[in-house]
Write an enzyme that holds these catalytic residues in place. Structure first.
Site, mmCIF file in Angstrom:
data_model
loop_
_atom_site.group_PDB
_atom_site.id
_atom_site.type_symbol
_atom_site.label_atom_id
_atom_site.label_comp_id
_atom_site.label_asym_id
_atom_site.label_seq_id
_atom_site.Cartn_x
_atom_site.Cartn_y
_atom_site.Cartn_z
ATOM 1 N N GLU B 51 0.135 -18.101 0.069
ATOM 2 C CA GLU B 51 -0.133 -18.025 -1.373
ATOM 3 C C GLU B 51 0.806 -17.059 -2.079
ATOM 4 O OE1 GLU B 51 -2.526 -17.971 0.939
ATOM 5 O OE2 GLU B 51 -4.007 -19.506 0.429
ATOM 6 N N PHE B 113 -19.117 -17.292 1.706
ATOM 7 C CA PHE B 113 -17.918 -17.550 2.495
ATOM 8 C C PHE B 113 -16.708 -17.694 1.563
ATOM 9 C CE2 PHE B 113 -14.972 -20.614 4.545
ATOM 10 C CZ PHE B 113 -14.544 -19.774 5.555
ATOM 11 N N GLN B 114 -15.644 -16.987 1.874
ATOM 12 C CA GLN B 114 -14.412 -16.979 1.078
ATOM 13 C C GLN B 114 -14.672 -16.612 -0.384
ATOM 14 O OE1 GLN B 114 -12.124 -20.609 1.965
ATOM 15 N NE2 GLN B 114 -11.172 -19.499 3.657
ATOM 16 N N LYS B 163 -16.341 -23.703 -7.865
ATOM 17 C CA LYS B 163 -16.328 -25.075 -7.355
ATOM 18 C C LYS B 163 -17.251 -25.993 -8.153
ATOM 19 C CE LYS B 163 -16.708 -27.668 -3.097
ATOM 20 N NZ LYS B 163 -15.813 -27.832 -1.959
ATOM 21 N N MET B 479 17.430 0.768 2.511
ATOM 22 C CA MET B 479 17.276 1.714 1.414
ATOM 23 C C MET B 479 16.401 2.887 1.841
ATOM 24 S SD MET B 479 18.288 2.504 -1.516
ATOM 25 C CE MET B 479 18.815 1.244 -2.678
#
Lengths: 164, 565
Positions: B51, B113-114, B163, B479
């Site tokens: 993602e 969940f999630q 959802k 760096m």
């Protein structure tokens, strides 16, 4: 210097969190906070008292204005305004001090809102200095606990004229 | 009116916003949207491998095109994986709309969940965000999200869609306009203030323009160029402003700040008038604030009032869109022929001084037995087509690119400036390539940064995106090693990347091309070979491991205090 900033916001979930998160995220200080719906129930008014120099206050106002849900920001310190907050103080009041506590309450026009054999609980409304004076005077008697609200403010109707 | 599902309304809303390309990753909480997406042949979806890659790709797409980048990801880990990308876009003012799935409304707050409170998590790193609890609000929220993302000072907007909202039915109507009582960005600069500012500029004899990403975002590079040339004002740009002023112009001084040019940093320090355009006085630009442009009247033109007098005291602010303000200033100049010619003549000694600084300490490096990373960048500049889009990762690779690639136009250089996100460049290059399939897109990377989003090579292969990745492989987090070398007594604590994959085999394992070179005389051939290949290519340039970026201003000191080669 202490500033009372009045912030008109959309009365929506999460808006207070945006405002408070802005203060913590950018290292601004919140001394007190009050929030409630306004006459228009779709809006809420948040009053924040804070301290900082002119540059910090300028940033606070600009950053608040940048939030999408913030409709109006007024730094009341620039204006004539009235302010009030409230304190509830539970103070030790045994035989030898009961009368003294009531005298102090009377001087400040505080109300007795609860009584027990060893204490009084007083409530007082006023500006910050009055409340702080009240707490200071009561301290030697023995304050058991106190709780304060945030400040609420309203601009005076007649700005820049004789104060009524 | 026929009712459609929230998911279908979502797709229809994207159509109404003119969205053609979307980046993302499916999951449980966005199954309905992905199902509706299958019927939307007009919306091109790019499946990234992470993602974070999706958000950076949408960001690169937005920076390269000027359009709003769009992502769709699922709830929970899908949403939290976008946070770095969202923060990257927020710091650099990039218009994005990120859609996240959320668990159904009745489950919110139950540690389902999630489930993650992504609206809470991203509040400080989005321009605005929404949780849509009622499908009736969905079209309005999407309309507002795109409007907020692209207007004013642009930025990312996140929209969290549960959802059951995707599944609910709605009589769809897309709003014609946005009504936001509290959001009205100021575009037009104050006319009186524009006149005052111009008065100060015309009297200055050591002026400097300091141009930033705001010039890119407002598409005002032509106006800036005209203004600078008309008054003979030398121009330095920030990292975000690279390309807004043609680097070949005699007035161009290159970048300023920590790794800026000697001429730019000294010009700012000695200027009597500093004109900041769409820049925000970042600490990497100013160094020690008290000694930044100490002799200058500071003019600051920016669309975001919070940027003004945030870090540096500003004498003359103008809140407005850079393009409109520059147009206003150019129009004001029309009737001021005498003052203009007076200024043009008056700044001649100043320009001569700057030219001598340029000659005294140009950007330079020493060739050696090993490949010098700066040489690779110079060769890319020489060999790549003019319309090439360059992205970078973060660190030495980024600074060498900013220093040694001669950017001629805006939107040709995509890099994470404010947040400094390693792993940005490769997915951003993929996004830019999606927008411009026929242009050359090159990610100049380091061996450390590239490994932060290397999985996106599968995306490039799947969608036949011929992105070129040029790894300046110095086997260090260069760096950080440079700072350790200069300020931490060469104690290289955990900056060695001696164990990297074989990038050639890795590219081949994914179905891409891999090339490795370790001698200076092979650099040109490798670049030409890579550019000729019609698919994604990784080129592993094994470069001098101890090469550092110079000039360098030690953090917290004045920018005239430069360590030189």
């Amino acid at each position: 210097m202490r500033h009372a900033i009045s912030v008109l916001v959309d009365n929506e979930a999460g808006v207070l969190s945006r405002v408070v998160g802005l203060f913590s995220g950018r290292g601004f200080n919140i001394e007190s906070l009050s929030v409630a719906p306004t006459m228009d129930p779709t809006k809420s008014k948040i009053v924040i008292t804070t301290t900082g120099n002119d540059a910090v206050l300028e940033q606070i106002k600009k950053q608040l204005n940048k939030l999408i849900n913030v409709i109006k920001v007024v730094d009341c310190t620039d204006k004539d305004y009235v302010e009030r907050e409230m304190v509830i103080v539970k103070v030790r009041a045994e035989a030898e001090t009961r009368a003294e506590v009531l005298r102090i309450a009377d001087i400040f026009r505080a109300k007795v809102i609860d009584v027990s054999p060893a204490s009084y609980t007083l409530s007082l409304t006023g500006d910050v200095r009055k409340l702080e004076g009240f707490i200071e005077i009561l301290s030697p008697v023995g304050i058991l606990d106190f709780i304060r609200t945030g400040t609420v403010v309203m601009e005076r109707e007649m700005q820049g004229r004789r104060k009524l | 009116m026929k009712k459609i599902t929230g998911a279908q309304a979502f797709i229809e809303s994207l159509r109404q916003e003119g969205v053609k390309d979307v980046f993302g990753y499916p999951g449980g909480a966005v199954l309905d949207i992905f199902d509706a997406l299958m019927d939307a042949s007009d919306i091109h979806f790019v499946l990234t491998r992470h993602e974070q890659g999706a958000v950076h790709a949408a960001d690169g797409y937005a920076r390269a095109t000027g359009r709003t980048g769009v992502c769709i990801v699922t709830s929970g880990p899908g949403a939290t994986n976008t946070v770095t990308g969202v923060a990257t876009a927020c710091m650099d003012s990039i218009p994005l709309v990120v859609f996240t799935g959320q668990v159904s409304t009745h489950l919110i707050g139950n540690d389902a969940f999630q489930e993650a409170d992504i609206v809470g998590i991203t509040r400080p790193c989005t321009k605005h965000n929404y949780l849509v609890k009622d499908v009736a609000d969905l079209p309005r929220v999407i309309k507002e999200a795109f409007y907020i993302a692209r207007t004013g000072r642009p930025g990312p907007v996140l929209v969290d869609i549960p959802k059951n909202v995707q599944q609910a039915l709605i009589a769809f109507r897309y709003p014609d306009q946005v009504r936001l009582e509290s959001y009205n960005p100021t575009y037009r600069g104050h006319a009186g203030q524009i006149r005052r500012v111009l008065g100060v500029i015309l009297k200055s004899r050591r002026p400097v323009i300091y141009a930033g990403g705001g010039i890119v975002l407002s598409n005002s590079s032509p106006e800036l160029t005209e203004f600078a040339r008309k008054l003979n004002i030398p121009v330095t740009t920030t990292l975000m402003g690279m390309g807004v002023f043609p680097s070949g112009d005699p007035l161009a001084m290159g970048m300023l700040g920590m790794h800026g040019t000697y001429a730019a940093n000294l010009a700012v320090t000695n200027a009597d008038c500093l004109i900041a355009l769409g820049a925000r006085f970042d600490d990497r630009v100013t160094g020690k604030v008290d000694e930044f442009a100490p002799r200058a009247k500071i003019v600051h033109i920016d669309i975001d009032p919070t940027s003004i007098s945030k870090n540096v005291r500003v004498d003359l602010p103008i809140v407005g869109d850079c393009r409109m303000v520059l147009q206003g200033m150019l129009a004001e100049l029309e009737g001021k022929g005498d003052e203009v010619s007076e200024m043009q003549a008056g700044v001649a000694p100043w320009l001569a001084q700057i030219d001598s600084w340029k000659l005294e300490q140009p950007l330079r490096y020493c060739q050696g037995e090993l490949i010098k990373p700066q040489h690779v960048v110079e060769m890319v500049d020489e060999l790549a087509p003019d319309d090439t889009i360059i992205t970078t990762e973060v660190g030495q690779n980024q600074m060498w690119t900013a220093q040694f690639y001669r950017f001629r136009e805006p939107r040709h250089f995509l890099t994470s400036g404010g947040l400094g996100t390693m792993g940005y460049g490769f997915p951003a290059a993929i996004g830019a390539q999606v927008a411009f399939p026929d242009r050359t897109v090159i990610d100049i990377a380091g061996d450390g940064s590239i490994q932060m989003n290397i999985q996106e090579i599968a995306t490039a292969v799947q969608y036949k995106l011929p992105v070129k990745v040029f790894i300046l492989n110095n086997t260090y987090l260069g760096m950080v090693r440079q700072w350790q070398s200069l300020f931490y007594r060469k104690r290289y604590s955990h900056t060695s990347m001696a164990t990297s994959p074989d990038f050639v085999k890795l590219a081949e394992a994914y179905g891409a091309h891999g090339i490795r070179v370790d001698r200076p005389d092979q650099v040109k051939g490798a670049i030409l070979e890579a550019l000729a290949i019609k698919g994604p290519v990784f080129v592993d340039f094994v470069v001098d491991p101890e090469e550092d970026v110079y000039p360098m201003v030690p953090a917290g000191t004045a920018i005239c205090n430069m360590l030189l080669v």
